[in-house]
Design a protein around this motif. Structure first.
Motif, PDB file in Angstrom:
ATOM      1  N   GLY A  41      35.102  50.900  33.880  1.00 32.31           N
ATOM      2  CA  GLY A  41      34.125  50.263  34.733  1.00 32.31           C
ATOM      3  C   GLY A  41      32.851  51.072  34.818  1.00 32.31           C
ATOM      4  N   ARG A  42      31.825  50.452  35.344  1.00 32.21           N
ATOM      5  CA  ARG A  42      30.558  51.149  35.598  1.00 32.21           C
ATOM      6  C   ARG A  42      30.579  51.816  36.963  1.00 32.21           C
ATOM      7  NH1 ARG A  42      24.339  48.642  35.597  1.00 32.21           N
ATOM      8  NH2 ARG A  42      23.476  50.252  36.991  1.00 32.21           N
ATOM      9  N   TYR A  43      31.298  51.198  37.895  1.00 27.45           N
ATOM     10  CA  TYR A  43      31.343  51.702  39.261  1.00 27.45           C
ATOM     11  C   TYR A  43      32.742  52.228  39.562  1.00 27.45           C
ATOM     12  CZ  TYR A  43      27.144  48.804  39.552  1.00 27.45           C
ATOM     13  OH  TYR A  43      25.920  48.240  39.326  1.00 27.45           O
ATOM     14  N   VAL A  44      32.809  53.343  40.301  1.00 26.28           N
ATOM     15  CA  VAL A  44      34.090  53.911  40.732  1.00 26.28           C
ATOM     16  C   VAL A  44      33.977  54.199  42.225  1.00 26.28           C
ATOM     17  CG1 VAL A  44      35.795  55.733  40.407  1.00 26.28           C
ATOM     18  CG2 VAL A  44      34.402  54.975  38.467  1.00 26.28           C
ATOM     19  N   PRO A  99      38.891  50.468  57.259  1.00 29.89           N
ATOM     20  CA  PRO A  99      38.784  51.323  56.077  1.00 29.89           C
ATOM     21  C   PRO A  99      37.346  51.790  55.870  1.00 29.89           C
ATOM     22  CG  PRO A  99      38.821  49.037  55.414  1.00 29.89           C
ATOM     23  CD  PRO A  99      38.998  49.039  56.909  1.00 29.89           C
ATOM     24  N   ALA A 100      37.159  52.732  54.947  1.00 25.20           N
ATOM     25  CA  ALA A 100      35.830  53.204  54.585  1.00 25.20           C
ATOM     26  C   ALA A 100      35.851  53.617  53.121  1.00 25.20           C
ATOM     27  CB  ALA A 100      35.412  54.383  55.464  1.00 25.20           C
ATOM     28  N   TRP A 101      34.685  53.533  52.454  1.00 27.30           N
ATOM     29  CA  TRP A 101      34.656  53.862  51.031  1.00 27.30           C
ATOM     30  C   TRP A 101      33.357  54.546  50.630  1.00 27.30           C
ATOM     31  CZ3 TRP A 101      30.495  51.449  48.984  1.00 27.30           C
ATOM     32  CH2 TRP A 101      30.123  50.180  49.477  1.00 27.30           C
ATOM     33  N   ILE A 102      33.428  55.280  49.530  1.00 22.70           N
ATOM     34  CA  ILE A 102      32.277  55.848  48.852  1.00 22.70           C
ATOM     35  C   ILE A 102      32.329  55.393  47.404  1.00 22.70           C
ATOM     36  CG2 ILE A 102      33.542  58.008  48.488  1.00 22.70           C
ATOM     37  CD1 ILE A 102      30.848  59.450  48.341  1.00 22.70           C
ATOM     38  N   ARG A 103      31.167  55.008  46.849  1.00 24.50           N
ATOM     39  CA  ARG A 103      31.100  54.436  45.509  1.00 24.50           C
ATOM     40  C   ARG A 103      30.011  55.123  44.710  1.00 24.50           C
ATOM     41  NH1 ARG A 103      27.230  49.812  44.333  1.00 24.50           N
ATOM     42  NH2 ARG A 103      26.065  51.774  44.204  1.00 24.50           N
ATOM     43  N   VAL A 104      30.301  55.418  43.431  1.00 25.42           N
ATOM     44  CA  VAL A 104      29.314  56.014  42.544  1.00 25.42           C
ATOM     45  C   VAL A 104      29.028  55.052  41.395  1.00 25.42           C
ATOM     46  CG1 VAL A 104      31.070  57.265  41.209  1.00 25.42           C
ATOM     47  CG2 VAL A 104      28.699  58.061  41.183  1.00 25.42           C
ATOM     48  N   ASP A 105      27.761  54.939  41.038  1.00 28.25           N
ATOM     49  CA  ASP A 105      27.314  54.102  39.922  1.00 28.25           C
ATOM     50  C   ASP A 105      27.103  55.017  38.714  1.00 28.25           C
ATOM     51  OD1 ASP A 105      26.088  52.453  38.089  1.00 28.25           O
ATOM     52  OD2 ASP A 105      24.377  51.934  39.376  1.00 28.25           O
ATOM     53  N   ASN A 164      30.932  45.156  37.851  1.00 29.88           N
ATOM     54  CA  ASN A 164      29.828  44.413  38.456  1.00 29.88           C
ATOM     55  C   ASN A 164      29.600  44.726  39.931  1.00 29.88           C
ATOM     56  OD1 ASN A 164      32.059  43.205  39.575  1.00 29.88           O
ATOM     57  ND2 ASN A 164      31.815  41.250  38.500  1.00 29.88           N
ATOM     58  N   ASP A 165      30.300  45.731  40.469  1.00 30.16           N
ATOM     59  CA  ASP A 165      30.176  46.101  41.881  1.00 30.16           C
ATOM     60  C   ASP A 165      30.661  44.984  42.801  1.00 30.16           C
ATOM     61  OD1 ASP A 165      29.646  47.944  43.858  1.00 30.16           O
ATOM     62  OD2 ASP A 165      27.545  47.382  44.101  1.00 30.16           O
ATOM     63  N   SER A 166      31.501  44.097  42.268  1.00 30.03           N
ATOM     64  CA  SER A 166      32.013  42.986  43.064  1.00 30.03           C
ATOM     65  C   SER A 166      33.518  42.834  42.901  1.00 30.03           C
ATOM     66  CB  SER A 166      31.308  41.684  42.667  1.00 30.03           C
ATOM     67  OG  SER A 166      31.873  40.580  43.329  1.00 30.03           O
ATOM     68  N   PHE A 190      33.502  31.234  40.610  1.00 28.33           N
ATOM     69  CA  PHE A 190      32.965  30.465  39.488  1.00 28.33           C
ATOM     70  C   PHE A 190      31.683  31.092  38.958  1.00 28.33           C
ATOM     71  CE2 PHE A 190      30.500  27.058  37.534  1.00 28.33           C
ATOM     72  CZ  PHE A 190      31.448  26.442  36.731  1.00 28.33           C
ATOM     73  N   GLY A 191      30.840  31.608  39.861  1.00 23.58           N
ATOM     74  CA  GLY A 191      29.561  32.168  39.455  1.00 23.58           C
ATOM     75  C   GLY A 191      29.660  33.439  38.645  1.00 23.58           C
ATOM     76  N   GLU A 192      30.839  34.104  38.642  1.00 26.15           N
ATOM     77  CA  GLU A 192      31.005  35.327  37.857  1.00 26.15           C
ATOM     78  C   GLU A 192      31.253  35.029  36.384  1.00 26.15           C
ATOM     79  OE1 GLU A 192      33.760  38.107  39.530  1.00 26.15           O
ATOM     80  OE2 GLU A 192      33.019  37.809  41.575  1.00 26.15           O
TER      81      GLU A 192
END
Length: 689
Positions: free
Chosen positions: A139-142, A78-84, A113-115, A529-531
């Motif tokens: 969300g902040r990221y898409v 797969p491949a992706w593009i992400r905008v903040d 959180n980009d995660s 857990f860290g989230e």
């Protein structure tokens, strides 16, 4: 090298045009909205999974110029593009302008959180060109995550001339709409019916209604108060209900259920002819295999039922069946009847008597321990061999001896039904029950599903303590199974609460397998857990409605999951694994990058509930499939699978290994409401040899 394709002429005024379209679309679809949605992505930072070259950088897809473009690395899936977007926003629309190198299958996802990513749109039938998508998420990221390219025969990757995200940055809307009311059915025909309901209310606006048939999603309807359900089957019982959805993706509780039976496709008073030449094709110690010549009918035979006397012991769509659960060295007399689509029954076939052999089969004889007028949902065993089971609608826990003597331990406080499949669900005993006497319970409450525990003292339950709250609830999709793992941790299977987005949101407890310490705290070695927040409890995610959990000899946790309309699943759980719902159901949909199931079933042949493991053999109880599956574990795969008791005992809910080496199985007939005492169920003992 980046993919090459034609370049379109630049468009002037694209921002003004896009804004006008966005505002116009918003006003027409949601006139009560408090703020107009605007273009949020223009000029914002963008990244990608793998570079297609400096001339095709991600920023070129968010620059407002369709003469420039982003392209992924060639021949990569797969491949992706992400905008903040720079801040959290409610996303209502995503506009994709593809170059020739488009995506056939892809999903649009959001993240704070980009995660942790939540899917807000998915398709396996992308058209390329301009795709203007109405979505609901926050969300902040898409990002756009492509899994199958349009040009699979070439080396091209993916290419977007414009990736535009619309919405608003106001406060998140966490308030779901009210439940629709007054649902009625009218104009019921053999293949269609009209549904009408009273509108829901919302603090912003209801954007759509989602239609379900007994827990299965059927379709989404734009904001309105009626729809025609087409493609129904003649002479079939349906139970439809409606949930409302708002622009933020919040889902209401369900409406009332309207039940009706479609009429036959045509008047058909003629029954099929009697099946002929009923014969035995084989016997074992605990089963008889039968075959017969097909019946004829003026329209068509749809199924057969097998009887001993007046008791139904099996069903089939073809002209053969194996009837299990018999006693060894015993004679049985069988007959068969045929049925057509109008429900007409044929005369009985010739009677056949067959005698089982001596000995015992792997899945052997069945004896009835007891009956119940409620739904026995969870089942566990005390150290002395007695069972304890939960009654879903009666909301109490019962102790039962192997001979069938019952003692009610008490009612669980705070349980609420859902007029569907919520209520008192799974139970599990502490691994150190002999010393601490603790019983763990999963149940529906008035506003959520939760996990609680108490102490068994003699014939009473005391010291109720709430361990975890906030698991989403709805009429269906409540999950409910509990199981202690080999690591001493408590695992809980949850449902998505009829909101598929919950399954991908790690801060939501729905659509997950959760992992808790026995005191209800989150283990520090959980994968997220860290989230912080609810993510601390998540072991796996991307599930629709978890119904079965069981541990094998290696300490691995297996899971059974109800699908919607394509496939049910048996999964081997991996720490932190994403199992794909709602983008992927079984192996259907956009499944790239998700953990694949180890076994799938067509929905009509399973609809799984409880799962048990005995000597590294999986036993899966099927509801709609009305059978028990036996599946050999082979390494990390599922090997030989056999089906038992098809149609003999009706819907099967929970299998559980008993201390004496047998398997107890509960049935689940008459279980689509929250009314206590109106079911007809059994607790059965299945010999395993």
């Amino acid at each position: 090298m980046a993919p090459r394709s034609r370049r379109l002429p630049a468009r002037t005024g694209i921002l003004t045009t896009a804004l006008a379209v966005a505002v116009s679309s918003l006003v027409s679809a949601a006139p009560q909205a408090v703020a107009a949605d605007v273009l949020l992505s223009q000029g914002k930072p963008a990244t990608e999974s793998a570079s297609g070259g400096a001339n095709y950088a991600p920023r070129l897809a968010v620059d407002g110029d369709s003469a420039t473009r982003w392209a992924s690395k060639s021949n990569t899936d797969p491949a992706w593009i992400r905008v903040d977007l720079g801040t959290s926003a409610t996303i209502s629309r995503v506009r994709l302008q593809w170059d020739l190198s488009c995506a056939k299958a892809y999903r649009v996802e959001t993240s704070e959180n980009d995660s942790s990513w939540t899917s807000i749109y998915t398709t396996a039938d992308g058209k390329g060109g301009v795709e203007d998508l109405t979505v609901a998420g926050r969300g902040r990221y898409v990002r756009v995550h492509g899994t199958t390219r349009c040009r699979t025969g070439s080396s091209y990757g993916y290419s977007l001339q414009e990736f535009q995200v619309f919405g608003n940055t106001g406060p998140a809307d966490a308030e779901p709409p009210s439940a629709p009311t007054g649902l009625v059915a009218s104009d019921v025909k053999p293949d269609s019916a009209k549904l009408t309901w009273q509108p829901s209310t919302d603090n912003v606006a209801v954007t759509s209604y989602e239609i379900y048939n007994l827990g299965q999603f059927v379709k989404s309807v734009p904001a309105g108060t009626s729809t025609v359900m087409e493609g129904l089957r003649p002479n079939t019982t349906y139970g439809f209900y409606v949930n409302a959805k708002d622009a933020a993706g919040n889902i209401s509780q369900a409406s009332n259920t309207v039940e009706f039976k479609t009429p036959p496709a045509q008047e058909d008073p003629t029954p099929p002819t009697a099946p002929r030449n009923l014969r035995s094709t084989g016997v074992t110690a605990n089963s008889v295999s039968l075959a017969w010549d097909a019946s004829t009918d003026n329209i068509g035979v749809t199924r057969y039922e097998i009887y001993t006397g007046t008791t139904k012991v099996g069903d089939a769509t073809g002209t053969s069946a194996t009837i299990g659960g018999r006693s060894a060295n015993t004679e049985y007399t069988f007959t068969v009847k045929a049925f057509d689509a109008a429900g007409n029954a044929s005369p009985a076939s010739n009677a056949l008597t067959a005698k089982t052999r001596s000995g015992g089969d792997q899945v052997g004889a069945v004896t009835q321990i007891a009956t119940d007028n409620d739904v026995p949902w969870g089942l566990a065993f005390l150290p002395n061999g007695d069972g304890v089971y939960s009654r879903r609608d009666a909301q109490d826990i019962v102790r039962i001896t192997p001979s069938g003597t019952k003692t009610t331990l008490g009612k669980v406080p705070g349980v609420s039904g859902t007029n569907g499949e919520g209520g008192l669900l799974g139970i599990e005993l502490s691994p150190t029950f002999a010393s601490d006497g603790l019983i763990y319970v999963y149940h529906t409450a008035s506003g959520d599903n939760r996990i609680v525990r108490a102490k068994v003292e003699g014939t009473t339950l005391t010291g109720w303590t709430t361990l975890l709250t906030g698991i989403p609830r709805n009429k269906f999709h409540n999950g409910g199974r509990l199981r202690f793992g080999a690591d001493g941790k408590l695992y809980a299977g949850t449902g998505d609460g009829q909101n598929g987005a919950n399954a991908q949101n790690k801060q939501n407890l729905g659509g997950k397998v959760l992992r808790l310490n026995p005191d209800g705290s989150a283990p520090s070695d959980n994968p997220f857990f860290g989230e912080g927040g609810n993510a601390r409890y998540v072991w796996t995610y991307g599930h629709r409605n978890v119904q079965g959990l069981a541990t094998d000899s290696q300490g691995r946790m297996w899971q059974a999951e109800l699908g919607n309309s394509n496939m049910d699943e048996v999964n081997l759980l991996q720490k932190g694994g994403n199992y794909g719902w709602p983008s992927c159901e079984g192996t259907s949909g956009s499944c790239g990058g998700y953990v694949a199931p180890k076994k799938t079933f067509s929905v009509g042949s399973a609809s799984p509930s409880g799962l048990a493991i005995v000597n590294d053999v999986l036993f899966l109880a099927a509801l709609r499939g009305e059978r028990l599956y036996r599946m050999q574990i082979s390494g990390s795969s599922v090997g030989t699978t056999t089906s038992h008791f098809q149609g003999t005992y009706g819907r099967l809910r929970t299998p559980e290994p008993a201390p004496d080496g047998s398997l107890w199985v509960t049935t689940s007939n008459g279980d689509k409401d929250s009314t206590a005492g109106n079911s007809s169920t059994r607790l059965l003992k299945v010999a395993l040899n």
